[in-house]
Design a protein around this motif. Structure first.
Motif, PDB file in Angstrom:
ATOM      1  N   GLU A 112       0.858  -1.187   0.000  1.00  0.00           N
ATOM      2  CA  GLU A 112       0.000   0.000   0.000  1.00  0.00           C
ATOM      3  C   GLU A 112       0.892   1.233   0.000  1.00  0.00           C
ATOM      4  O   GLU A 112       1.861   1.302   0.765  1.00  0.00           O
ATOM      5  N   VAL A 113       0.577   2.202  -0.847  1.00  0.00           N
ATOM      6  CA  VAL A 113       1.337   3.445  -0.923  1.00  0.00           C
ATOM      7  C   VAL A 113       0.610   4.492  -0.083  1.00  0.00           C
ATOM      8  O   VAL A 113      -0.579   4.752  -0.288  1.00  0.00           O
ATOM      9  N   LEU A 114       1.343   5.080   0.863  1.00  0.00           N
ATOM     10  CA  LEU A 114       0.745   6.024   1.805  1.00  0.00           C
ATOM     11  C   LEU A 114       1.472   7.362   1.759  1.00  0.00           C
ATOM     12  O   LEU A 114       2.707   7.410   1.695  1.00  0.00           O
ATOM     13  N   ARG A 115       0.702   8.434   1.812  1.00  0.00           N
ATOM     14  CA  ARG A 115       1.248   9.786   1.861  1.00  0.00           C
ATOM     15  C   ARG A 115       0.606  10.529   3.022  1.00  0.00           C
ATOM     16  O   ARG A 115      -0.554  10.271   3.359  1.00  0.00           O
ATOM     17  N   HIS A 124      -1.257   7.419   7.675  1.00  0.00           N
ATOM     18  CA  HIS A 124      -0.159   6.764   8.378  1.00  0.00           C
ATOM     19  C   HIS A 124      -0.289   5.262   8.206  1.00  0.00           C
ATOM     20  O   HIS A 124      -1.363   4.725   7.968  1.00  0.00           O
ATOM     21  N   ALA A 125       0.841   4.577   8.302  1.00  0.00           N
ATOM     22  CA  ALA A 125       0.848   3.122   8.215  1.00  0.00           C
ATOM     23  C   ALA A 125       0.426   2.550   9.569  1.00  0.00           C
ATOM     24  O   ALA A 125       0.757   3.109  10.616  1.00  0.00           O
ATOM     25  N   THR A 126      -0.300   1.457   9.544  1.00  0.00           N
ATOM     26  CA  THR A 126      -0.716   0.785  10.775  1.00  0.00           C
ATOM     27  C   THR A 126      -0.151  -0.632  10.789  1.00  0.00           C
ATOM     28  O   THR A 126      -0.411  -1.421   9.882  1.00  0.00           O
ATOM     29  N   VAL A 127       0.649  -0.919  11.800  1.00  0.00           N
ATOM     30  CA  VAL A 127       1.239  -2.244  11.973  1.00  0.00           C
ATOM     31  C   VAL A 127       0.472  -2.954  13.076  1.00  0.00           C
ATOM     32  O   VAL A 127       0.285  -2.391  14.161  1.00  0.00           O
ATOM     33  N   LYS A 128       0.036  -4.191  12.800  1.00  0.00           N
ATOM     34  CA  LYS A 128      -0.792  -4.907  13.767  1.00  0.00           C
ATOM     35  C   LYS A 128      -0.263  -6.301  14.060  1.00  0.00           C
ATOM     36  O   LYS A 128       0.295  -6.959  13.188  1.00  0.00           O
TER      37      LYS A 128
END
Length: 228
Positions: free
Chosen positions: A28-31, A35-39
């Protein structure tokens, strides 16, 4: 450093096509302001870490569970979070985050192994995209720390290479290795087997009840105070 032309999304679609039967892209490309979510979704060790992307940066978040994609990397150990961060100046960073409910001597060794294999895969993916990682940052998110000296004061703990299996027989050398791992956790400077040099490691204290926490990706000017 040579760069591929075209937008990041175009390059990703061109070189990393979904395999037959995939649920969709495994990235997934995020700007910002996203924010990125790590689970970590296991009930007894649930963790959710928000990875804040600095302004002007682009983050690619990877889902590396499908190790069959990487036939040349047979290790099945993956960290929970695998990010490539692209800065406005062209700098590329790899960020690897592992979530654990409790960090002990044994869990810390597992974490290092997971980070090691994830880094191999991230660097391979960056290479496919025509990118070269300039920096590597490691992070561990946890609820309980049982590895720090104040948590497990043992003067006997005192070395195999961090992140690698020991080839030594039990005894003083093995105890010294355990001590070295403990010091790596406390000083936030770790080595991974198969890689030269040291990597900076960040500890993320999770809320003990909810398992939530924040991993902040600092902009370059803010890093000097935390670099090893």
């Amino acid at each position: 450093m040579a760069r591929h032309t075209g937008s990041l999304e175009q390059r990703l679609a061109a070189v990393i096509a979904p395999a037959q039967g995939d649920r969709g892209p495994f990235y997934e490309v995020l700007r910002p302001p996203s924010h990125a979510t790590v689970k970590e979704t296991k009930k007894d060790g649930y963790a959710e870490v928000a990875c804040i992307v600095p302004e002007g940066h682009i983050c690619i978040q990877w889902r590396l569970e499908e190790t069959g994609r990487f036939l040349f990397l047979r290790g099945d150990k993956n960290a929970d979070g695998a990010l490539l961060l692209l800065g406005p100046d062209g700098q590329v960073e790899a960020h690897i985050i592992e979530c654990k409910r409790k960090v002990t001597q044994g869990k810390w060794e597992d974490i290092l192994q997971q980070m090691r294999w994830t880094l191999y895969k991230l660097l391979a993916l960056a290479g496919v995209l025509g990118l070269s990682s300039d920096e590597v940052y490691l992070g561990t998110a946890y609820r309980f720390d049982e590895l720090s000296e104040e948590s497990s004061p043992n003067p006997a703990l005192g070395k195999p290479t961090l992140g690698g299996a020991s080839e030594q027989t039990p005894g003083e050398d093995e105890l010294s290795e355990s001590r070295l791992r403990q010091l790596a956790w406390e000083t936030d400077v770790v080595h991974l087997a198969g890689f030269d040099g040291a990597f900076h490691h960040v500890k993320v204290q999770l809320d003990e009840d909810s398992g939530h926490g924040v991993y902040r990706i600092l902009a370059p000017r803010s890093r000097s105070a935390r670099e090893p």
